[in-house]
Scaffold this motif. Structure first.
Motif, PDB file in Angstrom:
ATOM      1  N   ALA A  97       0.863  -1.180   0.000  1.00 21.57           N
ATOM      2  CA  ALA A  97       0.000   0.000   0.000  1.00 21.57           C
ATOM      3  C   ALA A  97       0.901   1.233   0.000  1.00 21.57           C
ATOM      4  O   ALA A  97       2.119   1.113   0.162  1.00 21.57           O
ATOM      5  N   CYS A  98       0.300   2.407  -0.180  1.00 19.50           N
ATOM      6  CA  CYS A  98       1.040   3.668  -0.101  1.00 19.50           C
ATOM      7  C   CYS A  98       0.209   4.690   0.656  1.00 19.50           C
ATOM      8  O   CYS A  98      -1.025   4.637   0.638  1.00 19.50           O
ATOM      9  N   VAL A  99       0.908   5.601   1.310  1.00 18.17           N
ATOM     10  CA  VAL A  99       0.261   6.728   1.968  1.00 18.17           C
ATOM     11  C   VAL A  99       0.979   8.011   1.570  1.00 18.17           C
ATOM     12  O   VAL A  99       2.157   8.000   1.213  1.00 18.17           O
ATOM     13  N   GLU A 100       0.224   9.104   1.661  1.00 15.58           N
ATOM     14  CA  GLU A 100       0.802  10.433   1.508  1.00 15.58           C
ATOM     15  C   GLU A 100       0.535  11.182   2.804  1.00 15.58           C
ATOM     16  O   GLU A 100      -0.589  11.162   3.315  1.00 15.58           O
ATOM     17  N   ILE A 101       1.589  11.790   3.331  1.00 14.03           N
ATOM     18  CA  ILE A 101       1.457  12.542   4.586  1.00 14.03           C
ATOM     19  C   ILE A 101       2.001  13.952   4.416  1.00 14.03           C
ATOM     20  O   ILE A 101       2.797  14.220   3.508  1.00 14.03           O
ATOM     21  N   ASP A 102       1.568  14.819   5.295  1.00 13.30           N
ATOM     22  CA  ASP A 102       2.125  16.158   5.451  1.00 13.30           C
ATOM     23  C   ASP A 102       2.903  16.130   6.756  1.00 13.30           C
ATOM     24  O   ASP A 102       2.333  15.771   7.800  1.00 13.30           O
ATOM     25  N   THR A 103       4.180  16.463   6.720  1.00 17.40           N
ATOM     26  CA  THR A 103       5.002  16.411   7.929  1.00 17.40           C
ATOM     27  C   THR A 103       5.923  17.611   8.024  1.00 17.40           C
ATOM     28  O   THR A 103       6.290  18.195   7.006  1.00 17.40           O
ATOM     29  N   ILE A 123      -3.469   6.913  -5.426  1.00 11.43           N
ATOM     30  CA  ILE A 123      -3.583   8.129  -4.614  1.00 11.43           C
ATOM     31  C   ILE A 123      -2.905   9.349  -5.231  1.00 11.43           C
ATOM     32  O   ILE A 123      -3.235  10.485  -4.856  1.00 11.43           O
ATOM     33  N   ALA A 124      -1.970   9.153  -6.159  1.00  7.71           N
ATOM     34  CA  ALA A 124      -1.223  10.295  -6.713  1.00  7.71           C
ATOM     35  C   ALA A 124      -0.802  10.034  -8.159  1.00  7.71           C
ATOM     36  O   ALA A 124       0.380  10.094  -8.484  1.00  7.71           O
ATOM     37  N   PRO A 125      -1.753   9.739  -9.066  1.00  2.00           N
ATOM     38  CA  PRO A 125      -1.373   9.370 -10.430  1.00  2.00           C
ATOM     39  C   PRO A 125      -0.634  10.465 -11.193  1.00  2.00           C
ATOM     40  O   PRO A 125       0.217  10.175 -12.029  1.00  2.00           O
ATOM     41  N   ASP A 126      -0.937  11.717 -10.878  1.00  2.00           N
ATOM     42  CA  ASP A 126      -0.324  12.829 -11.607  1.00  2.00           C
ATOM     43  C   ASP A 126       0.911  13.396 -10.928  1.00  2.00           C
ATOM     44  O   ASP A 126       1.533  14.320 -11.451  1.00  2.00           O
ATOM     45  N   ALA A 185       1.609   7.772 -13.081  1.00  4.55           N
ATOM     46  CA  ALA A 185       0.794   7.022 -14.051  1.00  4.55           C
ATOM     47  C   ALA A 185       1.606   6.618 -15.280  1.00  4.55           C
ATOM     48  O   ALA A 185       1.492   5.479 -15.755  1.00  4.55           O
ATOM     49  N   SER A 186       2.433   7.506 -15.798  1.00  7.39           N
ATOM     50  CA  SER A 186       3.213   7.150 -16.992  1.00  7.39           C
ATOM     51  C   SER A 186       4.292   6.121 -16.654  1.00  7.39           C
ATOM     52  O   SER A 186       4.586   5.238 -17.454  1.00  7.39           O
TER      53      SER A 186
END
Length: 163
Positions: free
Chosen positions: A57-63, A133-136, A145-146
């Protein structure tokens, strides 16, 4: 604040329960806000293929932590969940693997940390959940994505949300 992408993996124990607890630890120990969390994916082992399938899995965080401090926290969390990097075999079974994939647009190459992750674009098991969660998101000059479009996703299956 910095936006960081973290890949989670494991194939020992109740990996999905470990992910839930590890993500809570990531947010708590790094004083981070969870921005996005991918689905869990069953994936074939990579490198050492004579082992159980993985969950990724993947997550995106603000830290507010810098990249090195974030890496240190991630390694402490791995250890808390039973990972001992000194005793494991490369690409072998593990309870929890946390990889810092990207940290804002930082490019870094030190003995402790390379950003973006040096093998990101070779690993569909990371790119599939990351693309959810972050294709672009552009990392190292390529969109997620590419980069994924150039890899085989054979054997990677999205797991149901019901646990």
């Amino acid at each position: 604040m910095a936006r960081a992408l973290i890949a989670l993996g494991g194939n020992v124990g109740d990996v999905r329960a470990t992910f839930r607890k590890a993500i809570a630890n990531i947010c708590g120990m790094t004083q981070a806000a969870l921005l996005a969390r991918s689905s869990d994916y069953a994936t074939p082992p990579w490198g050492d293929v004579e082992q159980a399938p993985f969950v990724n899995a993947c997550v995106e965080i603000d830290t507010c932590l810098d990249a090195h401090a974030l890496l240190f926290a991630l390694q402490k969390i791995e250890s808390k969940f039973g990972r001992d990097r000194r005793k494991e075999r490369r690409w072998g079974p593990r309870t929890l693997d946390l990889d810092l994939i990207a940290y804002d647009d930082v490019s870094l190459n030190t003995a402790e940390l390379t950003l973006p992750h040096p093998r990101l674009f070779e690993r569909a098991f990371v790119l599939v959940p990351l693309a959810e969660i972050a294709p672009d998101r552009v990392i190292g000059g390529r969109s997620v994505a590419s980069a994924l479009a150039g890899l085989s996703t054979d054997g990677i299956e999205r797991l149901s949300d019901a646990i």
